[in-house]
Design an enzyme around this catalytic site. Structure first.
Site, PDB file in Angstrom:
ATOM      1  N   ASN A 202       0.879  -1.177   0.000  1.00 49.07           N
ATOM      2  CA  ASN A 202       0.000   0.000   0.000  1.00 49.07           C
ATOM      3  C   ASN A 202       0.909   1.217   0.000  1.00 49.07           C
ATOM      4  OD1 ASN A 202      -2.346  -1.436   0.011  1.00 49.07           O
ATOM      5  ND2 ASN A 202      -2.876  -1.045   2.151  1.00 49.07           N
ATOM      6  N   ASP A 411      43.019 -15.580  -3.510  1.00 49.58           N
ATOM      7  CA  ASP A 411      43.947 -16.453  -4.227  1.00 49.58           C
ATOM      8  C   ASP A 411      44.865 -15.578  -5.092  1.00 49.58           C
ATOM      9  OD1 ASP A 411      44.435 -19.475  -4.912  1.00 49.58           O
ATOM     10  OD2 ASP A 411      44.240 -18.509  -6.864  1.00 49.58           O
ATOM     11  N   TYR A 459      52.049 -28.655  -6.825  1.00 47.70           N
ATOM     12  CA  TYR A 459      51.126 -28.552  -7.955  1.00 47.70           C
ATOM     13  C   TYR A 459      51.497 -27.390  -8.873  1.00 47.70           C
ATOM     14  CZ  TYR A 459      48.818 -24.579  -5.704  1.00 47.70           C
ATOM     15  OH  TYR A 459      48.546 -23.346  -5.154  1.00 47.70           O
ATOM     16  N   TYR A 542      50.539 -18.777 -13.299  1.00 48.75           N
ATOM     17  CA  TYR A 542      51.557 -19.524 -12.561  1.00 48.75           C
ATOM     18  C   TYR A 542      52.897 -19.568 -13.296  1.00 48.75           C
ATOM     19  CZ  TYR A 542      47.802 -21.465  -9.630  1.00 48.75           C
ATOM     20  OH  TYR A 542      46.742 -21.631  -8.760  1.00 48.75           O
ATOM     21  N   HIS A 600      39.619 -23.356   1.205  1.00 52.36           N
ATOM     22  CA  HIS A 600      40.189 -22.331   0.333  1.00 52.36           C
ATOM     23  C   HIS A 600      39.138 -21.409  -0.285  1.00 52.36           C
ATOM     24  CE1 HIS A 600      43.113 -20.528  -2.352  1.00 52.36           C
ATOM     25  NE2 HIS A 600      42.337 -20.800  -3.384  1.00 52.36           N
TER      26      HIS A 600
END
Length: 633
Positions: A202, A411, A459, A542, A600
Site C-alpha cells: 500500500n 587467491d 602442484y 603460474y 580455500h
C-alpha cells in the site's frame, strides 16, 4: 479424504498414496518414527512437525487437515507444494508500520493517540491517504487534503492543532523505516528453493523533494523479490481482494499454492477467503517459524546470503589494450569496491558478496580477470605477469572513471591486490585479501627454488609446462570443478605428490559427487565459462614466477600504509594461516579476521561469515577517509 477439506487438493492416486504413507507409515524423515500415527503420545516425534500434528489429532480431524499437509509434506521431505510466498510491506518487510509513525508524531505534538488514523477512517474510502494509495493522488496532491481533514477534525473536537503540524513532517517520519533483514533472508532462501516471492505494498506515487528515500526502498524491494505490486499502480489497496488477485495472476499461481504473511488481520482474512494459507504476523520470528513448518524449508537462524546470477547483474567490457578486453559485472552505487578472483574461478565466485556489498552502500565491480570467463585470453604467457596485470587493472579503472577504489582479492587476486597496494598505492583507498598473505620478496632467493622446497606448492611446478595441466583439467570440466570446489568437510584434492603421480587427479574416480556448496546451476555456469577459453590463460598466471620476481625486485617496496584486511581460513591446506605471520611489520594498519571452519573457497563456503567481516571493515575504512556511504539496508 471423504471429509470436506480446505484448501482442496486434487484426488489423484499419487495424493492418496502419499496420504496413506504419511498417516500410517510416517513421513520418511529420520526424526519421524515409522507408523507415528499409531504410536502413543510419549513416543511421537517432536522434530517432524507434520507427523506430530497428525498424530496428535483424532482420525477425523487428521483427515480434515490432510489437504493442508499434502501441500507441505512429501515422502520423504523434499520440495514444498507452495509455489509462492507473498508478504505485506508495512510491519513485515518494512518497520515500523505507518500507524506507529503517526503515533510518534501525535505524542510529540501532544495530540490524542490515533487522532490521525481516526481522522482518515472517518473520511471513509475517499480519504486523502487511501486515494493516494490507489493512485488517484500523488503525495504532494495528498498533503494539503490530509492537513485540511486533520484541522477540520481538530476543530470539531475542540483540539488546538499545533502550527507545526504538517503532512510533510508526518511523512518525513513515515520514511524513517528499516528493512527487516530476517524477512529478506527468508525471501532469498525461499527463492533458492523454487518458491516465488512477492511484496504487496500500500504505497503512493512520491513526487516530493524527499522522494529519494522511496526510490531506495523500491530499489531494494525490486532486487530482493520476484514481484513488487504497488497499490498506486493497481488502483486497489489491501485488504481488497483485487490486489491479491493481481499478484496471483502475475505469479501464475492458484490461491491454494500461495502463502500470505501480513501484520493486518483484515488482509489475512481476505487472503484466507480466497483460499490462500495466511500467517498473521505478530512476531516476525514466530511467523517465519510457521512458514518453516508449512514449507519444510529452514528460514530461521543463519541463512545463506542472497546471491546474484548472470541475469541479475549489469555486464560490461573495457578494452585495456588492443585486442584485450576485460569483462566485468557491477551492482549498486557508492564508493567503488573492485573484486578480483583467483584460480580457477570467475566473477561468479563473488556471487554471495556482490548483493550484500551493494546493499551496504557500495558500487561493486567484479571482473573476470584476464584469461578467464568472458575476458580476453591472450596466448602469450608474459601477458599474465604481475606487471602486465597491474597495468591492465590501472587502465581498467581509468576507463571506468575510477580515480580510486578499494580492492578485494582472493587467491591470485590477492597477490594482485597486494602488488597494486605497493606499486600503485595512489589508486587504492584500501586493500583486502582472502586467504592470500603478503609474501615477502627475497632478492637473494630464486622463487622457483623456494617452490620446490615447499611440498604443498608442488602442484604449481606441475602447472609450469604449457599444455600438460591444460589437457588434464579440460578433459572433463564438470569433474574438474567437482574435484576442486570442495568444502572443509569434503575430501580435497592433494596438492603434494603431483609430479610423481603425473597429474593432479591421477588415481581419483571418474564419477565424483558435487560439493554441498556448489549447486548444479553454479557448476554448469563454471563449465560454460571455461568451455570458451579453457585453462591456458588461468594457468599462465603460474608461469611467470621468475618474471614476477625480477619485476618485484626492481621496484621499491615500502610499507603499505592504507587500511588493509587479511582474512585467513583455518582449513585452507595450501594458503596456510601461518603464512600470514608477521604481516604487521609491512602493513601497520592491518586488520585481521579468521574463519576456522573454512577451506580455500572462502566466498562460497562461508559467505555469511565473510560478509559480516567485509562490510564493517569497508565502512570503517571509508569513514576514516571521510567518504560518505549511504546503505540501502
Amino acid at each position: 479424504l471423504v471429509f470436506p477439506v480446505f484448501p482442496p487438493v486434487p484426488l489423484t492416486l499419487g495424493n492418496v498414496t502419499r496420504a496413506i504413507v504419511l498417516l500410517f507409515v510416517g513421513c520418511g524423515s529420520p526424526a519421524c518414527p515409522a507408523s507415528c500415527f499409531l504410536l502413543p503420545a510419549e513416543h511421537k516425534s517432536a522434530h517432524c512437525t507434520p507427523c506430530y500434528i497428525l498424530s496428535s489429532l483424532s482420525a477425523s480431524a487428521a483427515t480434515r487437515s490432510l489437504s493442508h499437509l499434502l501441500l507441505t509434506t512429501s515422502v520423504p521431505h523434499s520440495s514444498s507444494m507452495y509455489k509462492a510466498a507473498l508478504f505485506g510491506l508495512w510491519g513485515g518487510v518494512l518497520t515500523p508500520h505507518p500507524l506507529k509513525s503517526f503515533q510518534k508524531v501525535e505524542k510529540v505534538l501532544n495530540l490524542p493517540r490515533d487522532f490521525i488514523w481516526d481522522t482518515l477512517v472517518k473520511g471513509g474510502d475517499q480519504n486523502a491517504l487511501f486515494r493516494a494509495e490507489r493512485g488517484k493522488l500523488t503525495l504532494t496532491q495528498m498533503f494539503p487534503e490530509l492537513e485540511a481533514d486533520c484541522r477540520k477534525e481538530a476543530d470539531s473536537q475542540g483540539l488546538p492543532l499545533p502550527a507545526q503540524f504538517s503532512a510533510q513532517t508526518l511523512f518525513d517520519e513515515v520514511r524513517q523505516v528499516e528493512f527487516n533483514k530476517a524477512v529478506l533472508d527468508a525471501a532469498a532462501t525461499l527463492q533458492r528453493q523454487g518458491i516465488s516471492t512477492c511484496v504487496l505494498a500500500n504505497i503512493w506515487v512520491d513526487d516530493t523533494p524527499q522522494r529519494d528515500n522511496t526510490a531506495k526502498v523500491l530499489s531494494v524491494l525490486e532486487s530482493h523479490f520476484d514481484l513488487v505490486v504497488r497499490s498506486c499502480h493497481v488502483g486497489a489497496k489491501l485488504p481488497e481482494p483485487a490486489v491479491l488477485h493481481n499478484a496471483l495472476d502475475k505469479l501464475n499461481v492458484k490461491p491454494h499454492e500461495a502463502l500470505w504473511l501480513d501484520i493486518s488481520e483484515e488482509s489475512v482474512k481476505a487472503a484466507e477467503s480466497l483460499g490462500m494459507t495466511a500467517v498473521h504476523i505478530t512476531d516476525i520470528s514466530e511467523a517465519l517459524k510457521k512458514v518453516e513448518n508449512l514449507t519444510g524449508i529452514k528460514l530461521t537462524g543463519e541463512q545463506v546470503p542472497r546471491f546474484c546470477g548472470p541475469e541479475e547483474v549489469s555486464h560490461g567490457y573495457v578494452t585495456v589494450k588492443p585486442g584485450v578486453k576485460i569483462h566485468y559485472v557491477e551492482m549498486g552505487d557508492g564508493p567503488p569496491v573492485l573484486l578480483c578472483h583467483g584460480f580457477p574461478e570467475s566473477w561468479f565466485s563473488w556471487r554471495y558478496q556482490i548483493p550484500a556489498l551493494a546493499d551496504a552502500g557500495f558500487r561493486v565491480i567484479a571482473a573476470d580477470m584476464k584469461g578467464y570467463g568472458d575476458s580476453s585470453a591472450p596466448a602469450e604467457i608474459e601477458e599474465y605477469s604481475q606487471e602486465s596485470l597491474s597495468q591492465d587493472l590501472v587502465t581498467f579503472m581509468d576507463k571506468l572513471g575510477l580515480a580510486q577504489a578499494t580492492l578485494v582479492g582472493h587467491d591470485w587476486g590477492g597477490v594482485l591486490v597486494w602488488n597494486m597496494a605497493q606499486y600503485h598505492p595512489e589508486r587504492l583507498r584500501a586493500v583486502a585479501s582472502l586467504n592470500t598473505p603478503l609474501f615477502p620478496v627475497d632478492p637473494n632467493e630464486n622463487p622457483m627454488d623456494k617452490l620446490k622446497s615447499i611440498p604443498i606448492f608442488e602442484y604449481q611446478l606441475y602447472f609450469q609446462e604449457p599444455g600438460v595441466a591444460e589437457a588434464e583439467l579440460e578433459k572433463n570440466l564438470a569433474r574438474t570443478f567437482k574435484l576442486l570446489f570442495t568444502t572443509s568437510h569434503d575430501k580435497m584434492v592433494a596438492s603434494t605428490g603431483v609430479l610423481k603421480k603425473g597429474g593432479l587427479f591421477v588415481g581419483l574416480p571418474e564419477e565424483v559427487p558435487r560439493s554441498s556448496m556448489l549447486s548444479e546451476e553454479a557448476l554448469q555456469y563454471y563449465v560454460q565459462q571455461y568451455t570458451k577459453s579453457g585453462f591456458r590463460g588461468p594457468l599462465s598466471w603460474y608461469r611467470n614466477v621468475e618474471r614476477n620476481w625480477r619485476w618485484l625486485c626492481s621496484r621499491p617496496r615500502g610499507k603499505i600504509l592504507m587500511p588493509a584486511l587479511m582474512v585467513t581460513a583455518g582449513q585452507d591446506k595450501v594458503l596456510l594461516p601461518s603464512f600470514s605471520t608477521g604481516m604487521e611489520q609491512m602493513i601497520p594498519n592491518l586488520t585481521r579476521a579468521h574463519i576456522e571452519d573454512c577451506s580455500h573457497w572462502t566466498q562460497m563456503e562461508r559467505p555469511a561469515e565473510l560478509n559480516k567481516i567485509l562490510i564493517p571493515w569497508l565502512k570503517e575504512a571509508h569513514q576514516k577517509t571521510s567518504i560518505p556511504i549511504f546503505p540501502k539496508l
